[in-house]
Design an enzyme around this catalytic site. Structure first.
Site, short mmCIF file in Angstrom:
data_model
loop_
_atom_site.label_atom_id
_atom_site.label_comp_id
_atom_site.label_asym_id
_atom_site.label_seq_id
_atom_site.Cartn_x
_atom_site.Cartn_y
_atom_site.Cartn_z
N LYS A 33 25.42 -21.97 -36.08
CA LYS A 33 24.21 -21.75 -36.87
C LYS A 33 24.05 -22.89 -37.86
O LYS A 33 25.02 -23.59 -38.20
CB LYS A 33 24.26 -20.41 -37.62
CG LYS A 33 25.44 -20.22 -38.59
CD LYS A 33 25.31 -20.85 -39.96
CE LYS A 33 26.52 -20.57 -40.84
NZ LYS A 33 26.57 -21.40 -42.07
N MET A 43 36.19 -26.65 -36.86
CA MET A 43 36.59 -25.64 -37.86
C MET A 43 36.13 -26.13 -39.23
O MET A 43 36.17 -27.32 -39.51
CB MET A 43 38.10 -25.53 -37.91
CG MET A 43 38.73 -25.39 -36.55
SD MET A 43 39.30 -23.74 -36.33
CE MET A 43 40.11 -23.93 -34.76
N GLY A 44 35.73 -25.20 -40.06
CA GLY A 44 35.39 -25.55 -41.44
C GLY A 44 34.23 -26.51 -41.55
O GLY A 44 34.17 -27.32 -42.46
N GLY A 45 33.29 -26.43 -40.62
CA GLY A 45 32.17 -27.36 -40.65
C GLY A 45 30.91 -26.79 -41.26
O GLY A 45 29.90 -27.46 -41.38
N GLY A 46 30.94 -25.48 -41.61
CA GLY A 46 29.74 -24.85 -42.17
C GLY A 46 28.73 -24.46 -41.10
O GLY A 46 27.58 -24.17 -41.41
N GLY A 84 29.64 -22.02 -38.76
CA GLY A 84 29.87 -20.62 -38.40
C GLY A 84 30.76 -20.36 -37.20
O GLY A 84 30.73 -19.27 -36.63
N SER A 134 33.07 -17.10 -37.43
CA SER A 134 32.23 -15.90 -37.55
C SER A 134 31.51 -15.61 -36.23
O SER A 134 31.37 -14.47 -35.81
CB SER A 134 31.18 -16.08 -38.64
OG SER A 134 31.79 -16.30 -39.88
N ASP A 161 29.11 -13.96 -42.77
CA ASP A 161 28.15 -14.50 -41.79
C ASP A 161 28.15 -13.72 -40.46
O ASP A 161 27.26 -13.92 -39.64
CB ASP A 161 28.49 -15.96 -41.45
CG ASP A 161 28.10 -16.91 -42.57
OD1 ASP A 161 27.45 -16.46 -43.53
OD2 ASP A 161 28.44 -18.10 -42.47
#
Length: 284
Positions: free
Chosen positions: A14, A99-102, A104, A107, A140
């Site tokens: 997303k 991972m950890g890229g914003g 999602g 989630s 999220d």
């Protein structure tokens, strides 16, 4: 359904098309206003239903039991506990999202696991019940279960369906992990954007209240954004690190990607207001 393989369940990424931080509550959580849109790029999950109640996860990221993997197993376990089903599953994760890229990844994996197993185990929870389970796994997750582009406020649990324009995006992935918790705890984060009604938000210029702070803290993000903004209107998604540029045509996005310096990575994807997961569910 036992011992049947069910393949190709998408866990799409997303983007937060805008993200406003309105204030910090007494409990430490932040009130937000944000707009979620899915994109046509994500992880893939395959499932094999078993009769013995066991849960097993395989992943293409080696033996790393990352957050997203844990979330997948936690999601399956929650569904088992909630429905008292005796069925289990073997799950394969093809991890394509950073991972950890914003965007999602974890989630979305959890949401796809809940939606897929609810269908394959025939546990018949409603979408609202699945979203409630999902919220226990992360703020999220309900967005991904809901499956439609949405405006979210509160701490992200109140969703209103919206249909923003479906651009083509070039998403760039800076080689750095940005901690969401750290950004939201940082004293320099602006926390006073006035709450606006949906019509005003949809017609105002879009921005991300976390961007300035992240750019200041993480030179990799600043550098990536500086490069992308030369080609298209661009901003950061979530608390980063990923940034995205908007293009009218796929070819324009591909042309920009072709110019990408060798020390940067990225991909082109289409914005979509209906999650690819919905289309997969409809095939059952």
């Amino acid at each position: 359904m036992s011992n049947q393989l069910s393949l190709g369940w998408p866990a799409p990424a997303k983007l937060n098309l805008f993200l406003h931080v309105n204030h910090r509550r007494e409990d430490g959580y932040h009130e937000l206003q944000t707009l979620f849109q899915f994109i046509s790029h994500g992880d893939l999950l395959d499932f094999k239903v078993t009769d013995d109640g066991s849960l097993k996860l395989h992943s293409n990221i080696g033996n790393v039991v990352a957050d997203s993997d844990n979330l997948i197993l936690r999601a399956a376990k929650l569904l088992q506990e909630r429905t008292a089903t005796e069925k289990g599953a073997e799950i394969w994760l093809d991890k394509r999202l950073p991972m950890g890229g914003g965007i999602g990844g974890g989630s979305s994996d959890a949401a796809t696991c809940l939606i897929a197993l609810n269908a394959l185990w025939q546990t018949r929870l409603s979408r609202d019940e699945l979203a409630e389970l999902g919220l226990a796994l992360g703020a999220d997750v309900p967005v991904f279960i809901n499956g439609l582009s949405a405006f979210a406020e509160g701490v992200g649990e109140k969703l209103i369906q919206v249909s923003p324009k479906e651009y083509w995006y070039l998403v760039l992935v800076p080689d750095v992990h940005v901690s969401t918790a750290e950004i939201f705890q940082d004293p320099d984060l602006p926390r006073n954007t006035p709450k606006l009604d949906l019509d005003s938000l949809m017609s105002s210029p879009w921005r991300n209240d976390c961007q300035e702070l992240v750019v200041k803290r993480y030179p990799q993000v600043a550098k990536t954004l500086d490069w992308l903004i030369e080609y298209a209107p661009s901003r950061m998604t979530g608390t980063g690190a990923c940034v995205f540029g908007e293009f009218e045509q796929q070819q324009q996005a591909q042309d920009a990607l072709a110019q990408l310096p060798s020390n940067m990575t990225g991909f082109v994807a289409k914005g979509t207001n209906i999650s690819p997961l919905e289309l997969r569910l409809a095939q059952l």
